[in-house]
Scaffold this active site. Structure first.
Site, short mmCIF file in Angstrom:
data_model
loop_
_atom_site.label_atom_id
_atom_site.label_comp_id
_atom_site.label_asym_id
_atom_site.label_seq_id
_atom_site.Cartn_x
_atom_site.Cartn_y
_atom_site.Cartn_z
N LYS A 17 0.86 -1.19 0.00
CA LYS A 17 0.00 0.00 0.00
C LYS A 17 0.89 1.23 0.00
O LYS A 17 1.89 1.29 0.69
CB LYS A 17 -0.84 -0.02 1.28
CG LYS A 17 -1.61 1.23 1.66
CD LYS A 17 -0.88 2.39 2.33
CE LYS A 17 0.00 2.12 3.47
NZ LYS A 17 0.76 3.36 3.89
N VAL A 110 9.94 -4.18 5.27
CA VAL A 110 9.32 -4.14 6.61
C VAL A 110 9.50 -2.75 7.24
O VAL A 110 10.56 -2.14 7.15
CB VAL A 110 9.95 -5.21 7.51
CG1 VAL A 110 9.40 -5.13 8.93
CG2 VAL A 110 9.68 -6.60 6.94
N LEU A 114 4.74 0.82 3.76
CA LEU A 114 4.10 0.09 2.66
C LEU A 114 3.07 -0.90 3.19
O LEU A 114 2.56 -1.72 2.42
CB LEU A 114 5.16 -0.64 1.83
CG LEU A 114 6.15 0.26 1.08
CD1 LEU A 114 7.34 -0.55 0.56
CD2 LEU A 114 5.47 0.99 -0.08
N ALA A 115 2.78 -0.83 4.48
CA ALA A 115 1.74 -1.66 5.12
C ALA A 115 1.98 -3.15 4.90
O ALA A 115 1.03 -3.91 4.67
CB ALA A 115 0.36 -1.25 4.63
N GLY A 116 3.22 -3.58 4.99
CA GLY A 116 3.53 -5.00 4.80
C GLY A 116 2.81 -5.88 5.80
O GLY A 116 2.27 -6.93 5.46
N GLY A 117 2.75 -5.43 7.05
CA GLY A 117 2.06 -6.22 8.06
C GLY A 117 0.57 -6.29 7.80
O GLY A 117 -0.05 -7.36 7.87
N ALA A 119 -0.84 -5.93 4.91
CA ALA A 119 -1.04 -6.73 3.70
C ALA A 119 -1.08 -8.21 4.05
O ALA A 119 -1.96 -8.95 3.58
CB ALA A 119 0.07 -6.44 2.70
N ASP A 151 -4.94 0.58 8.17
CA ASP A 151 -4.91 0.40 6.72
C ASP A 151 -5.17 -1.04 6.31
O ASP A 151 -5.05 -1.39 5.13
CB ASP A 151 -3.60 0.92 6.11
CG ASP A 151 -2.39 0.50 6.90
OD1 ASP A 151 -1.34 1.13 6.76
OD2 ASP A 151 -2.51 -0.48 7.66
C1 LIG Z 1 0.72 5.86 8.28
C2 LIG Z 1 -0.27 4.91 7.63
C3 LIG Z 1 -0.93 5.58 6.43
O1 LIG Z 1 -1.72 4.67 5.72
O2 LIG Z 1 0.30 3.68 7.19
P1 LIG Z 1 1.85 3.25 7.13
O3 LIG Z 1 2.58 4.26 6.35
O4 LIG Z 1 2.32 3.18 8.56
O5 LIG Z 1 1.86 1.91 6.45
C4 LIG Z 1 -1.36 4.47 8.64
O6 LIG Z 1 -2.02 5.60 9.15
C5 LIG Z 1 -0.78 3.63 9.77
O7 LIG Z 1 -1.88 3.09 10.45
P2 LIG Z 1 -1.66 1.74 11.28
O8 LIG Z 1 -1.22 0.67 10.36
O9 LIG Z 1 -2.84 1.53 12.12
O10 LIG Z 1 -0.44 2.19 12.19
P3 LIG Z 1 0.44 1.17 13.06
O11 LIG Z 1 1.71 0.90 12.31
O12 LIG Z 1 -0.40 0.03 13.50
O13 LIG Z 1 0.76 2.12 14.32
C6 LIG Z 1 -0.34 2.48 15.09
C7 LIG Z 1 0.04 3.82 15.74
O14 LIG Z 1 0.20 4.81 14.72
C8 LIG Z 1 -0.43 6.05 15.13
N1 LIG Z 1 -1.57 6.34 14.26
C9 LIG Z 1 -2.01 5.42 13.36
C10 LIG Z 1 -3.08 5.74 12.53
C11 LIG Z 1 -3.69 7.01 12.67
N2 LIG Z 1 -4.73 7.35 11.89
N3 LIG Z 1 -3.22 7.91 13.59
C12 LIG Z 1 -2.18 7.60 14.39
O15 LIG Z 1 -1.77 8.41 15.23
C13 LIG Z 1 -0.87 5.81 16.59
O16 LIG Z 1 0.22 6.11 17.45
C14 LIG Z 1 -1.10 4.31 16.61
O17 LIG Z 1 -0.97 3.75 17.92
N1 LIG Z 2 3.66 -9.87 8.72
C1 LIG Z 2 4.31 -8.72 9.00
N2 LIG Z 2 4.96 -8.05 8.03
C2 LIG Z 2 5.61 -6.87 8.31
N3 LIG Z 2 5.66 -6.29 9.54
C3 LIG Z 2 5.03 -6.95 10.53
C4 LIG Z 2 4.31 -8.17 10.32
N4 LIG Z 2 3.79 -8.56 11.50
C5 LIG Z 2 4.16 -7.64 12.41
N5 LIG Z 2 4.92 -6.68 11.85
C6 LIG Z 2 5.50 -5.52 12.56
O1 LIG Z 2 4.78 -4.35 12.19
C7 LIG Z 2 5.64 -3.21 12.19
C8 LIG Z 2 5.28 -2.36 10.99
O2 LIG Z 2 5.56 -3.13 9.85
P1 LIG Z 2 4.95 -2.76 8.39
O3 LIG Z 2 3.48 -2.97 8.39
O4 LIG Z 2 5.77 -3.53 7.40
O5 LIG Z 2 5.34 -1.24 8.19
P2 LIG Z 2 4.44 0.08 8.07
O6 LIG Z 2 3.49 0.05 9.25
O7 LIG Z 2 5.47 1.15 8.16
O8 LIG Z 2 3.75 0.04 6.77
C9 LIG Z 2 7.09 -3.75 12.18
O9 LIG Z 2 7.74 -3.36 13.38
C10 LIG Z 2 6.93 -5.25 12.12
O10 LIG Z 2 7.82 -5.91 13.00
#
Ligand SMILES: C[C@@](CO)(OP(=O)(O)O)[C@H](O)COP(=O)(O)OP(=O)(O)OC[C@H]1O[C@@H](n2ccc(N)nc2=O)[C@H](O)[C@@H]1O
Ligand SMILES: Nc1ncnc2c1ncn2[C@@H]1O[C@H](COP(=O)(O)OP(=O)(O)O)[C@@H](O)[C@H]1O
EC number: 2.7.1.148
Length: 307
Positions: A17, A110, A114-117, A119, A151
């Site tokens: 993503k 990771v 890119l939301a690997g987790g 995904a 996400d």
């Molecule tokens: C930033 C975004 C953009 O799509 O994705 P990534 O770039 O990380 O993949 C998302 O908002 C990632 O959302 P989510 O996937 O829930 O975040 P996580 O890695 O689980 O971390 C959760 C933490 O991120 C912060 N958080 C998340 C979503 C949001 N709308 N506001 C926040 O403040 C909060 O501190 C929450 O406790």
């Molecule tokens: N299956 C998974 N793939 C990637 N990360 C994971 C997974 N399960 C748990 N995590 C944890 O989630 C955190 C965020 O990983 P990821 O979703 O790849 O990045 P982001 O949230 O920046 O898109 C990392 O610290 C990782 O250790």
């Protein structure tokens, strides 16, 4: 005496993503401090593959993870893996036992934005929906996904979508709708390059930095300035990509990875060379946008269980 047991394996390929725009509002107490978002999600064809195989009743779950760049996953608690969290969430919602072997093959960087987790969690829900013969509609699976992360609901559908709330309220955007046509006209489709890093950024840390410094002037990704403050190489990669002719270049979500839309092969080559020559990224991954999850195989065999 032995009995034949159906031995089904479902494999799902799921895209990463990115966020073409990511407008961040105030944190909300009712969302445990998560910020209000208005974002355009776009799935890109950097893919993980999740395979789910039924195990003997009562034998519990297992998880195997493969990939050349697993970051902190290599040492993390398997029970906290997002694919396992999705298995237990759907087992509870569907009142099934989690006797499933999960195999995750990762190419999505990771901790990269890119939301690997998410995904992998979405791929697990899609695989179990078939493995357990649930055949629930996507909307019902999205309700389960929303309990796991902002996400995750989007990762179930891929393509383009608008996300609001804390990112979990999804309005899927059809390929032929006005918004997608406008995105394509602005060059937000086709070939992309992903500038990937060995370093990870903690999403909560990036949001906390955003709370301190706000969005950069003119940034469509309001988290970009915060991600660059924590990981300056991303900012250098963006500048180099734009100078090399990229139509768009930005931090993907909370970063650190960088996405560059490269409308021609010559521009893609120029961007990759600029990144590699100055070591502005650790790896360059070619992909395209949009992309969608799909079930790649459903294999049914049987194995004998001694009674
Ligand atoms: C930033 C975004 C953009 O799509 O994705 P990534 O770039 O990380 O993949 C998302 O908002 C990632 O959302 P989510 O996937 O829930 O975040 P996580 O890695 O689980 O971390 C959760 C933490 O991120 C912060 N958080 C998340 C979503 C949001 N709308 N506001 C926040 O403040 C909060 O501190 C929450 O406790
Ligand atoms: N299956 C998974 N793939 C990637 N990360 C994971 C997974 N399960 C748990 N995590 C944890 O989630 C955190 C965020 O990983 P990821 O979703 O790849 O990045 P982001 O949230 O920046 O898109 C990392 O610290 C990782 O250790």
């Amino acid at each position: 005496m032995s009995e034949d047991v159906p031995h089904t394996t479902i494999t799902v390929s799921v895209p990463a993503k990115t966020n073409l725009t990511l407008h961040v509002g105030a944190p909300r107490a009712q969302w445990s401090g998560r910020h209000e978002l208005d974002t355009i999600y776009c799935a890109i064809s950097v893919r993980d593959t999740v395979t789910a195989t039924r195990k003997r009743p009562g034998s519990g779950f297992s998880l195997a993870i493969d990939g050349d760049h697993l970051g902190d996953l290599a040492s993390s608690d398997l029970r906290r893996n997002h694919a396992v969290l999705a298995l237990f969430a759907l087992a509870q919602a569907a009142e099934r036992e989690p006797d499933v072997a999960l195999h995750v093959e990762k190419t999505i960087p990771v901790g990269a934005g890119l939301a690997g987790g998410s995904a992998d969690a979405a791929a697990t829900l899609l695989a179990l929906n078939t493995l357990w013969d649930l055949h629930w509609p996507i909307a019902r699976l999205q309700e389960v996904a929303a309990t796991l992360g902002a996400d995750m609901p989007f990762c179930l559908t891929g393509g383009f979508a608008r996300g609001t709330g804390f990112g979990e309220r999804i309005e899927h955007l059809d390929e032929d709708c006005e918004t997608v046509r406008a995105l394509r006209d602005r060059g937000y489709a086709g070939n992309v390059l992903v500038g990937a890093y060995n370093a990870q950024l903690s999403t909560p840390d990036v949001y906390r930095m955003f709370d301190q410094i706000g969005a950069g002037a003119g940034d469509d990704n309001h988290l970009q300035a915060a991600a660059i403050r924590l990981h300056p190489r991303s900012g250098e990669a963006i500048e180099a990509a734009i100078q090399a002719g990229a139509r768009h270049a930005f931090v993907s979500g909370s970063g650190p990875s960088v996405i560059a839309f490269t409308p021609t092969a010559a521009i893609a080559q120029a961007v990759a060379q600029a990144w590699e020559r100055a070591r502005l990224v650790d790896r360059v991954i070619a992909a395209h946008a949009p992309a969608y999850p799909h079930i790649t195989s459903a294999v049914s065999t049987s194995y004998s269980v001694r009674q």
